[in-house]
Every structure is written in C-alpha cells, then in structure tokens.
Design a protein around this motif. Sequence first.
Motif, PDB file in Angstrom:
ATOM      1  N   SER B  20       0.829  -1.197   0.000  1.00 39.21           N
ATOM      2  CA  SER B  20       0.000   0.000   0.000  1.00 39.21           C
ATOM      3  C   SER B  20       0.871   1.257   0.000  1.00 39.21           C
ATOM      4  CB  SER B  20      -0.910  -0.035   1.224  1.00 39.21           C
ATOM      5  OG  SER B  20      -1.796   1.027   1.189  1.00 39.21           O
ATOM      6  N   ARG B  21       1.916   1.227   0.822  1.00 38.32           N
ATOM      7  CA  ARG B  21       2.822   2.387   0.882  1.00 38.32           C
ATOM      8  C   ARG B  21       3.591   2.551  -0.429  1.00 38.32           C
ATOM      9  NH1 ARG B  21       4.287   0.678   6.529  1.00 38.32           N
ATOM     10  NH2 ARG B  21       2.535   1.485   7.673  1.00 38.32           N
ATOM     11  N   LEU B  22       4.085   1.411  -0.973  1.00 34.45           N
ATOM     12  CA  LEU B  22       4.830   1.458  -2.240  1.00 34.45           C
ATOM     13  C   LEU B  22       3.945   2.024  -3.354  1.00 34.45           C
ATOM     14  CD1 LEU B  22       6.837  -1.913  -2.275  1.00 34.45           C
ATOM     15  CD2 LEU B  22       7.748   0.402  -2.085  1.00 34.45           C
ATOM     16  N   ASN B  23       2.691   1.627  -3.339  1.00 37.15           N
ATOM     17  CA  ASN B  23       1.741   2.105  -4.342  1.00 37.15           C
ATOM     18  C   ASN B  23       1.574   3.620  -4.243  1.00 37.15           C
ATOM     19  OD1 ASN B  23      -0.420   1.749  -6.341  1.00 37.15           O
ATOM     20  ND2 ASN B  23      -1.771   2.268  -4.651  1.00 37.15           N
ATOM     21  N   LEU B  24       1.481   4.120  -2.999  1.00 37.86           N
ATOM     22  CA  LEU B  24       1.340   5.572  -2.805  1.00 37.86           C
ATOM     23  C   LEU B  24       2.600   6.305  -3.262  1.00 37.86           C
ATOM     24  CD1 LEU B  24      -0.572   5.792   0.607  1.00 37.86           C
ATOM     25  CD2 LEU B  24      -1.464   6.193  -1.681  1.00 37.86           C
ATOM     26  N   VAL B  25       3.759   5.675  -3.009  1.00 37.56           N
ATOM     27  CA  VAL B  25       5.024   6.271  -3.453  1.00 37.56           C
ATOM     28  C   VAL B  25       5.033   6.347  -4.985  1.00 37.56           C
ATOM     29  CG1 VAL B  25       7.540   5.901  -3.598  1.00 37.56           C
ATOM     30  CG2 VAL B  25       6.350   5.595  -1.412  1.00 37.56           C
ATOM     31  N   VAL B  74      -3.307   3.910  -9.666  1.00 42.11           N
ATOM     32  CA  VAL B  74      -2.775   3.938  -8.288  1.00 42.11           C
ATOM     33  C   VAL B  74      -3.939   4.062  -7.289  1.00 42.11           C
ATOM     34  CG1 VAL B  74      -1.471   5.369  -6.652  1.00 42.11           C
ATOM     35  CG2 VAL B  74      -0.479   4.782  -8.857  1.00 42.11           C
ATOM     36  N   ALA B  75      -4.905   4.930  -7.633  1.00 42.84           N
ATOM     37  CA  ALA B  75      -6.067   5.100  -6.748  1.00 42.84           C
ATOM     38  C   ALA B  75      -6.842   3.790  -6.630  1.00 42.84           C
ATOM     39  CB  ALA B  75      -6.967   6.208  -7.292  1.00 42.84           C
ATOM     40  N   MET B  76      -7.002   3.090  -7.748  1.00 42.00           N
ATOM     41  CA  MET B  76      -7.742   1.817  -7.729  1.00 42.00           C
ATOM     42  C   MET B  76      -6.998   0.753  -6.921  1.00 42.00           C
ATOM     43  SD  MET B  76      -9.295   1.308 -11.493  1.00 42.00           S
ATOM     44  CE  MET B  76     -10.345   2.510 -12.234  1.00 42.00           C
ATOM     45  N   VAL B  77      -5.681   0.698  -7.112  1.00 42.54           N
ATOM     46  CA  VAL B  77      -4.879  -0.278  -6.364  1.00 42.54           C
ATOM     47  C   VAL B  77      -4.952   0.034  -4.867  1.00 42.54           C
ATOM     48  CG1 VAL B  77      -2.525  -1.138  -5.960  1.00 42.54           C
ATOM     49  CG2 VAL B  77      -3.350  -0.856  -8.289  1.00 42.54           C
ATOM     50  N   HIS B  78      -4.932   1.330  -4.545  1.00 41.85           N
ATOM     51  CA  HIS B  78      -5.037   1.727  -3.133  1.00 41.85           C
ATOM     52  C   HIS B  78      -6.390   1.286  -2.568  1.00 41.85           C
ATOM     53  CE1 HIS B  78      -4.211   3.934   0.482  1.00 41.85           C
ATOM     54  NE2 HIS B  78      -5.404   4.476   0.411  1.00 41.85           N
TER      55      HIS B  78
END
Lengths: 78, 174
Positions: B20-25, B74-78
């Motif tokens: 989740s953090r990597l995705n936000l990065v 990224v929003a969808m993955v989050h």
Amino acid sequence: MPIKINLDDILYERRLTLTELSEKVDITLANLSILKTGKARAIRFSTLEAICEALQCQPGDILEFTPASRARKASGGR
Amino acid sequence: MTNSSPNALSLSHRILAILSRLNLVAGAFILLLLIAGFIARNWVFTALGVRPPEGNESLILGMRAIMVAGLAAVAMVHWILSRLLAMVHTVRIGDPFVAENAERLKEIAWAVLGLEVLHAGIAAIAGSVSTPAIPLDIRWSFNLTRWLTVLLLFVLARVFEQGTVMREDLEGTV
C-alpha cells in the motif's frame, strides 16, 4: 413472537433449575437462557429432543403457538 | 488450526501494508512527473526519450494521458489494498463473516475490472501516439485469467453475502 417458550413452567413442575437442565442435556446455560427468554430465532431438533428427553415431555409442552393478533390483545394492544 | 495461521495472517497484513505504501510512493512519483512535465517540459520529455520534444505534441499529450491513467490506477490499487487490509483485520480479530466483507469483495471485483479496462485504455493511447522513431511499448492482450479473477471475485462476494446471512441465522439457533 407468536411462538412462546414454556420452559420455565415445565422446569417448575419438574422442580429443576436451568443449570441442572443444562447439565442433563449438555447445552450451555447461555443457550438455554436464550431459549427460555424467547430470544432464540431457531431451535435444532437435537436440542428439542434432548430437552424433551430430560424433562420427559412433548415438544408441544415447551413450544406454544399464539397468533400475533391474540398476543397483542393479551398485552393490551401494545 | 495450526500456529502458522496467525503468522501467515500477520505476514499478509505486513505485506499488504508495505504494498500500500509502495503504491502511494509510485502515485506520488507519477504525479511529480506529470507536474514536472508542465513546469520543465523539454527537460522531462527529453529524459523520457522524446527527442526532440518539439514536433512530438501528440506523443507528449499521449504520455500525459497515460500518466493521468496511471494515477487512476494507483487510486484503484489503493482502493483494493485498503479493502484487503480491512478484510485481513477482520480475520485477525476472528470475525470475517460480516456483511462489510461481502461489500469489500464486491468493491475489489469492480476495482480489478476497472484496472483491466484502464490497462486496455492505456495500451490504446500508447498505440495511437506511438511512432516508429519513438515507440511506446505498452501492449494489451486479452488475458482469460484476469477476467476469470474478476468473475471469481464477484462470485466470492455473493458467497460471502450468503455466508453472512447463514451465520446470522445460526447465531440465534440453540
């Protein structure tokens, strides 16, 4: 609910407590209490069988059907 | 139940939190790239391999569109990871058969479907702006496994919904 549980009356007649019945039928006191207070949504045949066996009675002695309208009248239309 | 289950759950929770953090990065990086592309257009797109940036307007526009689509991904993955994390949490506290989890699974299924559509959209953009001199190598092909995953998630959500109702019934049974 139109189904009334008469477990209290039968227990009184048999001079038994809920705890003693719980030990006889191997059902937790909590579950029997739920049944006794009419909070149960369903009863298993195995539970009914065990209670009838222990109290030497018929299912009809424990369960009583009272139509909703009659139940309302009895409670003063509340 | 073996002792490995709590460990596996704990590990899953940690992996999902890291992902989740990597995705936000990754999202922050894409956003930064998109903004930088407006501030220092020539420098950014030259660095991205568009040489010269002048005369390649449609390619730059396409790349910007892909970046925006990337942000949506990224929003969808989050969305997916946050729901998965919440589901793992319910398993950890020992109460996974709740209506919320059925809803979460359904949301995950929609998000995975959205990602698949987005992937096709990105490939379409790349295909339309790609030139022989500067090729954008983003392809999309029909992948039965991914579509089956979406279907499976919808079915699982329904199973969860039914399971929750059945459990509620069982709770009042003596």
